[in-house]
Write a protein that holds these residues in place. Structure first.
Motif, PDB file in Angstrom:
ATOM      1  N   ARG A  33       0.850  -1.184   0.000  1.00 17.35           N
ATOM      2  CA  ARG A  33       0.000   0.000   0.000  1.00 17.35           C
ATOM      3  C   ARG A  33       0.890   1.241   0.000  1.00 17.35           C
ATOM      4  O   ARG A  33       1.662   1.469   0.914  1.00 17.35           O
ATOM      5  N   ASP A  38      -5.783   3.527  -3.850  1.00 15.17           N
ATOM      6  CA  ASP A  38      -5.901   2.339  -3.009  1.00 15.17           C
ATOM      7  C   ASP A  38      -7.006   1.411  -3.498  1.00 15.17           C
ATOM      8  O   ASP A  38      -7.533   0.611  -2.746  1.00 15.17           O
ATOM      9  N   GLU A  65      -6.056 -11.675   5.664  1.00 17.69           N
ATOM     10  CA  GLU A  65      -5.963 -10.261   6.010  1.00 17.69           C
ATOM     11  C   GLU A  65      -4.840  -9.572   5.236  1.00 17.69           C
ATOM     12  O   GLU A  65      -4.973  -8.406   4.855  1.00 17.69           O
ATOM     13  N   ARG A  66      -3.774 -10.280   4.976  1.00 14.92           N
ATOM     14  CA  ARG A  66      -2.710  -9.705   4.149  1.00 14.92           C
ATOM     15  C   ARG A  66      -3.244  -9.375   2.754  1.00 14.92           C
ATOM     16  O   ARG A  66      -2.909  -8.323   2.187  1.00 14.92           O
ATOM     17  N   GLU A  69      -5.291  -6.212   2.663  1.00 16.93           N
ATOM     18  CA  GLU A  69      -4.502  -4.986   2.712  1.00 16.93           C
ATOM     19  C   GLU A  69      -4.056  -4.524   1.331  1.00 16.93           C
ATOM     20  O   GLU A  69      -3.600  -3.396   1.159  1.00 16.93           O
ATOM     21  N   ARG A  76      -8.386  -8.181  -3.434  1.00 20.11           N
ATOM     22  CA  ARG A  76      -9.356  -8.143  -2.337  1.00 20.11           C
ATOM     23  C   ARG A  76     -10.618  -8.929  -2.693  1.00 20.11           C
ATOM     24  O   ARG A  76     -11.242  -9.538  -1.812  1.00 20.11           O
ATOM     25  N   ARG A 107     -12.454  -5.795   9.406  1.00 18.93           N
ATOM     26  CA  ARG A 107     -11.794  -5.187   8.255  1.00 18.93           C
ATOM     27  C   ARG A 107     -12.778  -4.723   7.184  1.00 18.93           C
ATOM     28  O   ARG A 107     -12.480  -4.760   5.995  1.00 18.93           O
ATOM     29  N   ARG A 110     -11.613  -2.500   4.455  1.00 22.90           N
ATOM     30  CA  ARG A 110     -11.011  -3.034   3.230  1.00 22.90           C
ATOM     31  C   ARG A 110     -12.031  -3.797   2.380  1.00 22.90           C
ATOM     32  O   ARG A 110     -11.705  -4.274   1.303  1.00 22.90           O
TER      33      ARG A 110
END
Length: 244
Positions: A33, A38, A65-66, A69, A76, A107, A110
């Motif tokens: 990031r 983004d 979760e990685r 991000e 995603r 999260r 995201r």
């Protein structure tokens, strides 16, 4: 596929799905990031991402979760799709299901577009709440963020499919006049689905709200009604708009 695959392994496979003209962009942004754009689209086909996510259905929550991000929207999509495949698996433990549910809600920053919510919000959040208190949905319905409000309603797909309509209608009462397009559409969609189980209840709801609810919500909600009912309800909305 190993029992404990990693985000790096997922990304390596993902990059083979990216069109050649976007490969360098995807490689440089996959898990980094940079604080600029983004939500970068790398152009991988959604069907191939979903198939890859199915292969990586055992990805541990920390590795998911990685992926969340990532600034790449496509990755995603893969992350939430992995959660959607993993949660309902018969071999997934209740402890892991709780981890996935907690990760999803923790999260949402995201999982912040309508399509990311729709990939697996119902499969993770909705599934988890089938036999649990649903207070969290009412908290989400009052969120400042449209994607959390959309999630509140979309999670009820799992309830409606079982003929459990109460929470869908209670949430619709909260969200029926929402200013956000992507909340309007999901409210209308879920109302339409409730009509497959209890048409009189849908008609009663629309009798109260048709004149003032967003027209897109109404259009979605009445899609499966007969022509006369649709004309009547849309006429009320038009009259109200003219009077206003």
């Amino acid at each position: 596929m190993p029992d404990e695959p990693t985000a790096d392994e997922f990304v390596a496979r993902f990059l083979t799905l990216v069109p050649e003209e976007h490969r360098e962009l995807a490689e440089s942004n996959a898990l980094v990031r940079r604080g600029e754009d983004d939500d970068i689209r790398a152009g991988a086909r959604m069907g191939k991402i979903f198939a890859l996510a199915k292969e990586f259905a055992l990805l541990p929550p920390a590795e998911i979760e990685r992926l969340l991000e990532s600034p790449l929207h496509d990755i995603r999509v893969g992350a939430v799709s992995v959660m959607g495949h993993q949660y309902p698996r018969k071999r997934t433990t209740e402890e892991r299901r709780t981890e996935l549910y907690d990760l999803y809600l923790r999260r949402t920053d995201r999982i912040n577009t309508w399509d990311l919510v729709d990939v697996s919000g119902h499969k993770v959040v909705g599934n988890h709440l089938l036999a649990r208190p649903r207070d969290v949905l009412y908290e989400l319905a009052k969120s400042d963020h449209f994607y959390e409000r959309r999630l509140a309603m979309f999670a009820t797909v799992m309830f409606v499919g079982r003929g459990d309509l109460d929470d869908t209608y209670r949430l619709a009462e909260i969200l029926v006049d929402d200013p956000e397009h992507f909340v309007n559409t999901v409210v209308g969609t879920l109302l339409r689905e409730t009509g497959k189980h209890d048409r009189p209840r849908l008609v009663a709801f629309l009798d109260r709200h048709a004149a003032t609810m967003p027209r897109i919500t109404l259009r979605f909600a009445i899609e499966h009604m007969d022509a006369a009912q649709r004309k009547d309800l849309m006429g009320r909305a038009k009259q109200a708009k003219t009077a206003g």
